[in-house]
Design a protein around this motif. Structure first.
Motif, PDB file in Angstrom:
ATOM      1  N   LEU A   1       0.940  -1.292   0.001  1.00  0.00           N
ATOM      2  CA  LEU A   1      -0.093  -0.026  -0.173  1.00  0.00           C
ATOM      3  C   LEU A   1       1.022   1.408   0.066  1.00  0.00           C
ATOM      4  CD1 LEU A   1      -2.946  -0.616   2.814  1.00  0.00           C
ATOM      5  CD2 LEU A   1      -2.986  -0.393   0.185  1.00  0.00           C
ATOM      6  N   SER A   2       0.385   2.070  -0.835  1.00  0.00           N
ATOM      7  CA  SER A   2       1.211   3.386  -0.887  1.00  0.00           C
ATOM      8  C   SER A   2       0.741   4.330   0.236  1.00  0.00           C
ATOM      9  CB  SER A   2       1.104   4.186  -1.943  1.00  0.00           C
ATOM     10  OG  SER A   2      -0.192   4.517  -2.447  1.00  0.00           O
ATOM     11  N   LYS A   3       1.312   5.463   0.750  1.00  0.00           N
ATOM     12  CA  LYS A   3       0.685   6.231   1.504  1.00  0.00           C
ATOM     13  C   LYS A   3      -0.606   6.815   1.202  1.00  0.00           C
ATOM     14  CE  LYS A   3       5.106   7.543   3.644  1.00  0.00           C
ATOM     15  NZ  LYS A   3       6.179   8.607   3.767  1.00  0.00           N
ATOM     16  N   GLN A   4      -0.786   7.120  -0.025  1.00  0.00           N
ATOM     17  CA  GLN A   4      -2.150   7.462  -0.285  1.00  0.00           C
ATOM     18  C   GLN A   4      -3.123   6.430  -0.345  1.00  0.00           C
ATOM     19  OE1 GLN A   4      -1.056   9.351  -4.133  1.00  0.00           O
ATOM     20  NE2 GLN A   4      -1.608  11.102  -3.319  1.00  0.00           N
ATOM     21  N   GLY A   5      -2.673   4.999  -0.544  1.00  0.00           N
ATOM     22  CA  GLY A   5      -3.541   4.045  -0.606  1.00  0.00           C
ATOM     23  C   GLY A   5      -3.913   3.710   0.902  1.00  0.00           C
ATOM     24  N   LEU A   6      -3.161   3.806   1.604  1.00  0.00           N
ATOM     25  CA  LEU A   6      -3.767   3.754   3.007  1.00  0.00           C
ATOM     26  C   LEU A   6      -4.640   4.834   3.439  1.00  0.00           C
ATOM     27  CD1 LEU A   6      -3.535   2.154   5.837  1.00  0.00           C
ATOM     28  CD2 LEU A   6      -1.695   3.829   6.571  1.00  0.00           C
ATOM     29  N   SER A   7      -4.508   6.004   2.972  1.00  0.00           N
ATOM     30  CA  SER A   7      -5.662   7.167   3.439  1.00  0.00           C
ATOM     31  C   SER A   7      -6.732   6.823   2.782  1.00  0.00           C
ATOM     32  CB  SER A   7      -4.925   8.574   3.041  1.00  0.00           C
ATOM     33  OG  SER A   7      -4.884   8.710   1.733  1.00  0.00           O
ATOM     34  N   ALA A   8      -6.679   6.063   1.626  1.00  0.00           N
ATOM     35  CA  ALA A   8      -7.982   5.693   0.993  1.00  0.00           C
ATOM     36  C   ALA A   8      -8.921   4.716   1.523  1.00  0.00           C
ATOM     37  CB  ALA A   8      -7.720   5.195  -0.580  1.00  0.00           C
ATOM     38  N   ILE A   9      -8.119   3.887   2.300  1.00  0.00           N
ATOM     39  CA  ILE A   9      -9.077   2.894   3.224  1.00  0.00           C
ATOM     40  C   ILE A   9      -9.351   3.344   4.494  1.00  0.00           C
ATOM     41  CG2 ILE A   9      -7.895   1.134   1.849  1.00  0.00           C
ATOM     42  CD1 ILE A   9      -6.501   0.360   4.726  1.00  0.00           C
ATOM     43  N   LEU A  10      -8.715   4.407   5.156  1.00  0.00           N
ATOM     44  CA  LEU A  10      -9.115   5.094   6.333  1.00  0.00           C
ATOM     45  C   LEU A  10     -10.597   5.634   6.341  1.00  0.00           C
ATOM     46  CD1 LEU A  10      -6.004   6.892   7.360  1.00  0.00           C
ATOM     47  CD2 LEU A  10      -6.750   4.850   8.399  1.00  0.00           C
ATOM     48  N   HIS A  11     -11.199   5.466   7.287  1.00  0.00           N
ATOM     49  CA  HIS A  11     -12.751   6.025   7.343  1.00  0.00           C
ATOM     50  C   HIS A  11     -13.012   6.167   8.766  1.00  0.00           C
ATOM     51  CE1 HIS A  11     -13.367   1.798   7.813  1.00  0.00           C
ATOM     52  NE2 HIS A  11     -14.418   2.098   8.533  1.00  0.00           N
ATOM     53  N   PRO A  12     -13.928   7.357   9.123  1.00  0.00           N
ATOM     54  CA  PRO A  12     -14.300   7.476  10.533  1.00  0.00           C
ATOM     55  C   PRO A  12     -14.603   6.532  11.210  1.00  0.00           C
ATOM     56  CG  PRO A  12     -15.552   8.845   8.887  1.00  0.00           C
ATOM     57  CD  PRO A  12     -14.714   7.890   8.240  1.00  0.00           C
ATOM     58  N   GLY A  13     -14.033   6.713  12.479  1.00  0.00           N
ATOM     59  CA  GLY A  13     -14.249   5.569  13.514  1.00  0.00           C
ATOM     60  C   GLY A  13     -13.026   4.562  13.893  1.00  0.00           C
ATOM     61  N   MET A  14     -11.857   4.590  12.698  1.00  0.00           N
ATOM     62  CA  MET A  14     -10.984   3.430  12.802  1.00  0.00           C
ATOM     63  C   MET A  14      -9.967   4.231  13.762  1.00  0.00           C
ATOM     64  SD  MET A  14     -10.193   2.543   8.840  1.00  0.00           S
ATOM     65  CE  MET A  14      -9.278   1.147   9.170  1.00  0.00           C
ATOM     66  N   LEU A  15      -9.308   3.332  14.480  1.00  0.00           N
ATOM     67  CA  LEU A  15      -8.304   3.801  15.431  1.00  0.00           C
ATOM     68  C   LEU A  15      -6.886   3.604  14.769  1.00  0.00           C
ATOM     69  CD1 LEU A  15      -9.692   1.868  18.391  1.00  0.00           C
ATOM     70  CD2 LEU A  15     -10.195   4.272  17.821  1.00  0.00           C
ATOM     71  N   VAL A  16      -6.069   4.623  15.258  1.00  0.00           N
ATOM     72  CA  VAL A  16      -4.890   4.828  14.630  1.00  0.00           C
ATOM     73  C   VAL A  16      -3.716   5.340  15.839  1.00  0.00           C
ATOM     74  CG1 VAL A  16      -5.579   4.920  12.161  1.00  0.00           C
ATOM     75  CG2 VAL A  16      -5.184   7.129  13.787  1.00  0.00           C
ATOM     76  N   ARG A  17      -2.543   5.228  15.163  1.00  0.00           N
ATOM     77  CA  ARG A  17      -1.299   5.796  16.207  1.00  0.00           C
ATOM     78  C   ARG A  17      -0.528   6.717  15.336  1.00  0.00           C
ATOM     79  NH1 ARG A  17      -1.290   4.631  21.368  1.00  0.00           N
ATOM     80  NH2 ARG A  17      -2.374   2.810  22.047  1.00  0.00           N
ATOM     81  N   HIS A  18       0.169   7.599  15.729  1.00  0.00           N
ATOM     82  CA  HIS A  18       1.008   8.584  14.625  1.00  0.00           C
ATOM     83  C   HIS A  18       2.392   7.675  15.051  1.00  0.00           C
ATOM     84  CE1 HIS A  18       3.454  11.545  13.209  1.00  0.00           C
ATOM     85  NE2 HIS A  18       2.503  12.231  12.639  1.00  0.00           N
ATOM     86  N   PRO A  19       3.164   7.219  14.087  1.00  0.00           N
ATOM     87  CA  PRO A  19       4.431   6.646  14.187  1.00  0.00           C
ATOM     88  C   PRO A  19       5.556   7.386  15.171  1.00  0.00           C
ATOM     89  CG  PRO A  19       4.136   7.155  11.947  1.00  0.00           C
ATOM     90  CD  PRO A  19       2.845   7.439  12.651  1.00  0.00           C
ATOM     91  N   ASP A  20       5.412   8.653  14.662  1.00  0.00           N
ATOM     92  CA  ASP A  20       6.528   9.669  15.311  1.00  0.00           C
ATOM     93  C   ASP A  20       6.152  10.515  16.573  1.00  0.00           C
ATOM     94  OD1 ASP A  20       8.232   9.072  13.087  1.00  0.00           O
ATOM     95  OD2 ASP A  20       6.985  10.454  11.779  1.00  0.00           O
ATOM     96  N   ARG A  21       4.750  10.162  17.087  1.00  0.00           N
ATOM     97  CA  ARG A  21       4.245  10.968  18.185  1.00  0.00           C
ATOM     98  C   ARG A  21       3.476   9.860  19.074  1.00  0.00           C
ATOM     99  NH1 ARG A  21       5.718  16.238  18.184  1.00  0.00           N
ATOM    100  NH2 ARG A  21       6.120  17.059  16.061  1.00  0.00           N
ATOM    101  N   PRO A  22       4.263   9.049  19.594  1.00  0.00           N
ATOM    102  CA  PRO A  22       3.637   8.062  20.436  1.00  0.00           C
ATOM    103  C   PRO A  22       3.054   8.771  21.840  1.00  0.00           C
ATOM    104  CG  PRO A  22       6.018   7.940  20.713  1.00  0.00           C
ATOM    105  CD  PRO A  22       5.680   8.715  19.446  1.00  0.00           C
ATOM    106  N   ASP A  23       3.571   9.987  22.067  1.00  0.00           N
ATOM    107  CA  ASP A  23       2.866  10.556  23.255  1.00  0.00           C
ATOM    108  C   ASP A  23       1.385  11.230  22.939  1.00  0.00           C
ATOM    109  OD1 ASP A  23       4.408  12.204  21.309  1.00  0.00           O
ATOM    110  OD2 ASP A  23       4.039  14.137  22.657  1.00  0.00           O
ATOM    111  N   TRP A  24       1.037  11.010  21.656  1.00  0.00           N
ATOM    112  CA  TRP A  24      -0.385  11.387  21.329  1.00  0.00           C
ATOM    113  C   TRP A  24      -1.366  10.639  21.825  1.00  0.00           C
ATOM    114  CZ3 TRP A  24      -0.342  14.327  15.755  1.00  0.00           C
ATOM    115  CH2 TRP A  24       0.579  15.444  16.003  1.00  0.00           C
ATOM    116  N   GLY A  25      -0.823   9.272  21.910  1.00  0.00           N
ATOM    117  CA  GLY A  25      -1.934   8.209  22.346  1.00  0.00           C
ATOM    118  C   GLY A  25      -2.726   7.833  21.098  1.00  0.00           C
ATOM    119  N   LEU A  26      -3.877   7.150  21.430  1.00  0.00           N
ATOM    120  CA  LEU A  26      -4.734   6.659  20.466  1.00  0.00           C
ATOM    121  C   LEU A  26      -5.665   7.634  19.769  1.00  0.00           C
ATOM    122  CD1 LEU A  26      -5.614   3.664  19.483  1.00  0.00           C
ATOM    123  CD2 LEU A  26      -7.377   3.877  21.263  1.00  0.00           C
TER     124      LEU A  26
END
Length: 67
Positions: free
Chosen positions: A4-29
């Motif tokens: 999956l390209s980076k744009q490909g991943l954003s294409a499958i994201l939809h409201p309600g999905m849970l994610v983490r920012h890889p460079d900002r673990p302090d942001w939490g879920l």
């Protein structure tokens, strides 16, 4: 990233999905609020609402209740 390209991943994201920012673990879920034209709006536990460019950051999907 399993084909999956980076744009490909954003294409499958939809409201309600849970994610983490890889460079900002302090942001939490984070919970995806929207994903439109490569811009992903996520509400993070400890950083609030953030608008991210999917071309710049590849969010990590979180599966299951463990967060």
């Amino acid at each position: 990233m399993s084909g999956l390209s980076k744009q490909g991943l954003s294409a499958i994201l939809h409201p309600g999905m849970l994610v983490r920012h890889p460079d900002r673990p302090d942001w939490g879920l984070g919970q995806v609020q929207s994903a439109i034209n490569g811009k992903v709006t996520v509400n993070f536990e400890h950083a609030g609402k953030q608008v991210l460019d999917a071309k710049v950051v590849t969010l990590q999907l979180v599966f299951g209740p463990q967060g």
